[in-house]
Design a protein around this motif. Sequence first.
Motif, mmCIF file in Angstrom:
data_model
loop_
_atom_site.group_PDB
_atom_site.id
_atom_site.type_symbol
_atom_site.label_atom_id
_atom_site.label_comp_id
_atom_site.label_asym_id
_atom_site.label_seq_id
_atom_site.Cartn_x
_atom_site.Cartn_y
_atom_site.Cartn_z
ATOM 1 N N LEU A 156 0.811 -1.210 0.000
ATOM 2 C CA LEU A 156 0.000 0.000 0.000
ATOM 3 C C LEU A 156 0.850 1.268 0.000
ATOM 4 N N GLN A 157 2.011 1.171 0.608
ATOM 5 C CA GLN A 157 2.838 2.377 0.702
ATOM 6 C C GLN A 157 4.280 1.995 1.025
ATOM 7 N N VAL A 158 5.204 2.663 0.352
ATOM 8 C CA VAL A 158 6.606 2.597 0.783
ATOM 9 C C VAL A 158 7.012 4.039 1.042
ATOM 10 N N ASP A 159 7.336 4.340 2.269
ATOM 11 C CA ASP A 159 7.696 5.709 2.634
ATOM 12 C C ASP A 159 9.204 5.753 2.906
ATOM 13 N N PRO A 160 9.967 6.268 1.932
ATOM 14 C CA PRO A 160 11.424 6.239 2.088
ATOM 15 C C PRO A 160 11.946 7.229 3.124
ATOM 16 N N VAL A 161 11.120 8.180 3.513
ATOM 17 C CA VAL A 161 11.572 9.152 4.510
ATOM 18 C C VAL A 161 11.344 8.596 5.917
ATOM 19 N N GLN A 162 10.150 8.090 6.149
ATOM 20 C CA GLN A 162 9.865 7.500 7.459
ATOM 21 C C GLN A 162 10.476 6.107 7.574
ATOM 22 N N CYS A 163 10.907 5.561 6.402
ATOM 23 C CA CYS A 163 11.510 4.222 6.354
ATOM 24 C C CYS A 163 10.525 3.156 6.837
ATOM 25 N N VAL A 164 9.321 3.197 6.286
ATOM 26 C CA VAL A 164 8.332 2.167 6.584
ATOM 27 C C VAL A 164 7.627 1.738 5.307
ATOM 28 N N ALA A 165 7.052 0.560 5.337
ATOM 29 C CA ALA A 165 6.153 0.106 4.277
ATOM 30 C C ALA A 165 4.862 -0.342 4.940
ATOM 31 N N VAL A 166 3.759 -0.066 4.265
ATOM 32 C CA VAL A 166 2.456 -0.553 4.741
ATOM 33 C C VAL A 166 1.991 -1.588 3.722
ATOM 34 N N ILE A 182 8.690 -7.087 -0.312
ATOM 35 C CA ILE A 182 8.836 -5.809 0.405
ATOM 36 C C ILE A 182 10.228 -5.243 0.130
ATOM 37 N N THR A 183 11.214 -6.113 0.234
ATOM 38 C CA THR A 183 12.580 -5.661 -0.037
ATOM 39 C C THR A 183 12.710 -5.195 -1.488
ATOM 40 N N LYS A 184 12.083 -5.918 -2.398
ATOM 41 C CA LYS A 184 12.159 -5.510 -3.811
ATOM 42 C C LYS A 184 11.531 -4.134 -4.016
ATOM 43 N N ALA A 185 10.399 -3.903 -3.355
ATOM 44 C CA ALA A 185 9.717 -2.612 -3.513
ATOM 45 C C ALA A 185 10.517 -1.479 -2.878
ATOM 46 N N ALA A 186 11.272 -1.805 -1.844
ATOM 47 C CA ALA A 186 12.024 -0.766 -1.120
ATOM 48 C C ALA A 186 13.422 -0.552 -1.695
ATOM 49 N N ALA A 187 13.863 -1.493 -2.522
ATOM 50 C CA ALA A 187 15.250 -1.456 -3.025
ATOM 51 C C ALA A 187 15.552 -0.168 -3.775
ATOM 52 N N HIS A 188 14.553 0.316 -4.494
ATOM 53 C CA HIS A 188 14.715 1.549 -5.265
ATOM 54 C C HIS A 188 15.171 2.707 -4.375
ATOM 55 N N PHE A 189 14.789 2.660 -3.122
ATOM 56 C CA PHE A 189 15.147 3.741 -2.194
ATOM 57 C C PHE A 189 16.375 3.397 -1.349
ATOM 58 N N GLY A 190 17.031 2.295 -1.683
ATOM 59 C CA GLY A 190 18.195 1.890 -0.900
ATOM 60 C C GLY A 190 17.816 1.281 0.442
ATOM 61 N N LEU A 201 11.646 -0.327 7.573
ATOM 62 C CA LEU A 201 12.647 -0.614 6.552
ATOM 63 C C LEU A 201 13.983 -0.052 7.026
ATOM 64 N N LEU A 202 15.042 -0.742 6.684
ATOM 65 C CA LEU A 202 16.377 -0.275 7.074
ATOM 66 C C LEU A 202 17.181 0.079 5.825
#
Lengths: 419, 489
Positions: B105-115, B125-133, B219-220
Amino acid sequence: MPIDDSCETLVRTWAEWLKDAPAEQCFFVRGGGTKLALLPWEVSEDRDLPIELRRPQKDAARPPREICTEKLTGIIEYRPAEFTITVYAGTPVSEVMAVLNAHGQYLPFESPFHVATYDEFDKAQSGRQTNDLGNSSSRRTQSANRTTVGGMVAAGINGPGRLKHGGLRDFILEVRYIDGSGEIRRGGRRVVKNAAGFDIPKLMVGSCGRFGVIVDATFKVFPKPRDYLTLHFIPEQLGGTIEIVTTLLTHPWDLDAIEILADSSVLVRLSGHSEALLKHGQRIQSRLSKYYCSFLTGAQQHQAWSAHSDWIWGEPNSTLLKVPLSLRRIFELDEALEELDIRRVYGSAGNVAWLQWETVLEQQAGRLKRLHRQLLELRLQGQIVQGPCAHHFSGASNGRPFFDRLKSVFDPHGRLGFV
Amino acid sequence: MSMNSPTISTAELLTKLREIFPPERILSKRGQLAAYESDGLTIFQQRPLAVVVPLEIEEIAATLRLCQQYRVPYVPRGSGTSLSGGCVPHAEGIVIALHRMNRILQVDPVQCVAVVEPGVINLEITKAAAHFGLYYAPDPSSQQVCTIGGNLAFNAGGAHCLKYGMTSNHVLGAKVVLPSGDIVELGGASLENVGPDLVGMFVGSEGLFGIAVEITVRLLPKPAAFHTVLAGYPSLKSAGDAVAQIVASGLLPGAIEIMDSLSMEAATRAVGVEYPPQAKAVLIVELDGTTESVELEKVQLQQLIEASEATATLVAANAEQRAMIWKGRKSAFSAVGLISPDFLVQDCVVPRTKLGQVLEEIEQLSIESGIRVANVFHAGDGNLHPLILFDGRVEEELIRAEALSARIITLCIQHGGSITGEHGVGMEKRQFMPDLFGNSDVEFMRQLRLAMDREEVSNRGKMFPDGEAPALRLVGLHPLESQGIASRM
């Protein structure tokens, strides 16, 4: 260290109190008494509180009975090679930190009542020290030394180290407690990994004594970093602050702590091998080169962090409200607080706001009411940690049906904590 | 029919379910149900009455209200990878299959969370967040197929728990549907919280407290550098000693793993990974962090390994070699299928300093029982995974394997450990709960469950030893049944 007989006698005595007392008899736990907001008004220092700041009582004719853990002290078991320590609830946090420090270990969430990171420095310095940021680092010493492990768990408050390795909730492994019916129970296990049964130790974190009287607790500990380096960024506006923190969070810089101070400047702490820290810090500085940045080491570093902690915890006549937050919502909260004359700092990269104001009894109830309304509008929650208040939770209340059902089992007569 | 049987007929139940779900999302034909009869622990099998496939939260809430009203047991299920029988169906109940609620539903690279919804695959989840490191840290071996909902329910772990913690350490918030059908929000997107850690209490409750329908995970930042070393040892004990030295040095590696010779043999046959010849055990150590810190720590690690009894050392020179080392490690569970017709995966914990002693005792138990045991484990946090190898076609071999498994669990409890480090209790280990916690505390936990779910419809038969057993063995009497631990409905 084996189980202490005198401590166990105390525990059994309290269990009997709870078993034998009538259902209307409430109890509260007092550890070091460092968080007066969490104690009933009858035992706080000021007994002349206005009626609207007094805690409601379950039975006006039957004042709550105190369970004082100050003699429930000692380290039950410390296994450095296992990364675990088990201590009685009344043990001062400062004692635990000293024992861990002697073995090069620490509790990474850094209870704010004791700046463990700089123990050696503390020992080397004596008396008051006025630091560069205009504060004193000894005001909270007495309070810090009195803060107990049980109080730390019940209050559920983390320090700057929460950002990197996790909070108290992430390091508590096992808890022994007396439930509201007087049964001595245990939850969790003394190993660093466990997936069996309900996670009762986590439930106790931040519970303010409402689920049980904590008797002892086991924590996971970590090796203490060899060294620290702090970068102090000074932007001109809050917008710059947010940009700095955002940049810090979205790079693989493995930062130890990020705290936003009252003047919107940012303290960034790195940890690790001394040789690596300077190079690492320079890389961060160069990425954020448009902002003024100074490197703090040694005494300067110690003073900066002590001053920050003092800002939050060191004002005896202030009220302190903790508000969980996210970095994106800092502007919103800032705007909402503009007219309320409330000082604030933001910890753990904007994940918590510490709101503070000087306590004026005549104005306190009105101020709390306005704040409660503001938090509700923002759908935020708050917890009064210091200062007089009738209710120490404020704003939105999430998860109530879940809480109530748990409470009905842990404390069926509602005798623990406050009504 | 037992005292707890539903108060509604199957036909009526299906009619009621049709008021909630369109026909294509209600499965009730024999062939449709086959895939839902068991989970990763295949010795338990049971066909449910029906399977429903929700897409919306309200559909779940309505289903749970229905189940509570008519006392219909239900089992939430993601990918069905549980290794503790955690999502084995109930004969008189339904399965709520969450695999299609799989939106990030959401990947927030600033707050470092995914919903995310509960049916999202862990690795997605990791794949979706990878774009943001960024990445999602908990990495159970099944991370390519297991869902985050299941991870949350059983507090899944992985290879990096010592440093990074388990699922519960990375779930910050959850919207949950309680067994009553009430929808509540626990925790949130912040790292901080006020009041008791309700979301922490919910995680790992094995579905007994309800269903998480939206999950906020931390997310880390992906570490800038890794240094992965594989070292061969002449014995499990010498590899274990090296772990003790590494931990005592003050290093905090991202992962410390050990595989024994049987596990190595299996992994070699499965994925072609080569291990040091003659090694009886290999140690895998991975450092992670900033480039500067890893550069310094790897020198320290090298010195420690050189001072140990290592016979050979392989340092991953690039990402491919690192991936290959991990592929061998993570394939070990399923790979033992190549060296044994059947096997049980055990999951228990001992204090790290007891590892050597416990492994020797397991070896002795293996010899006594005539059942081979392969060992692969998260040495950094004392989480053992003895793989008990047997041939189900040989008369009573399963029974002996189960008995050995029970003796290993008891051994771990006696050494101050736990019956599960990351798979959960489920059906498999519920009979050991009183040994671990005592009867009184287990009964207390059951009271907590009853406070949430008075009819005990939510994942009935799991965690508590005296619950009904919803499963049957493929042929004949299940060993747990013969021991009086489980019973047929």
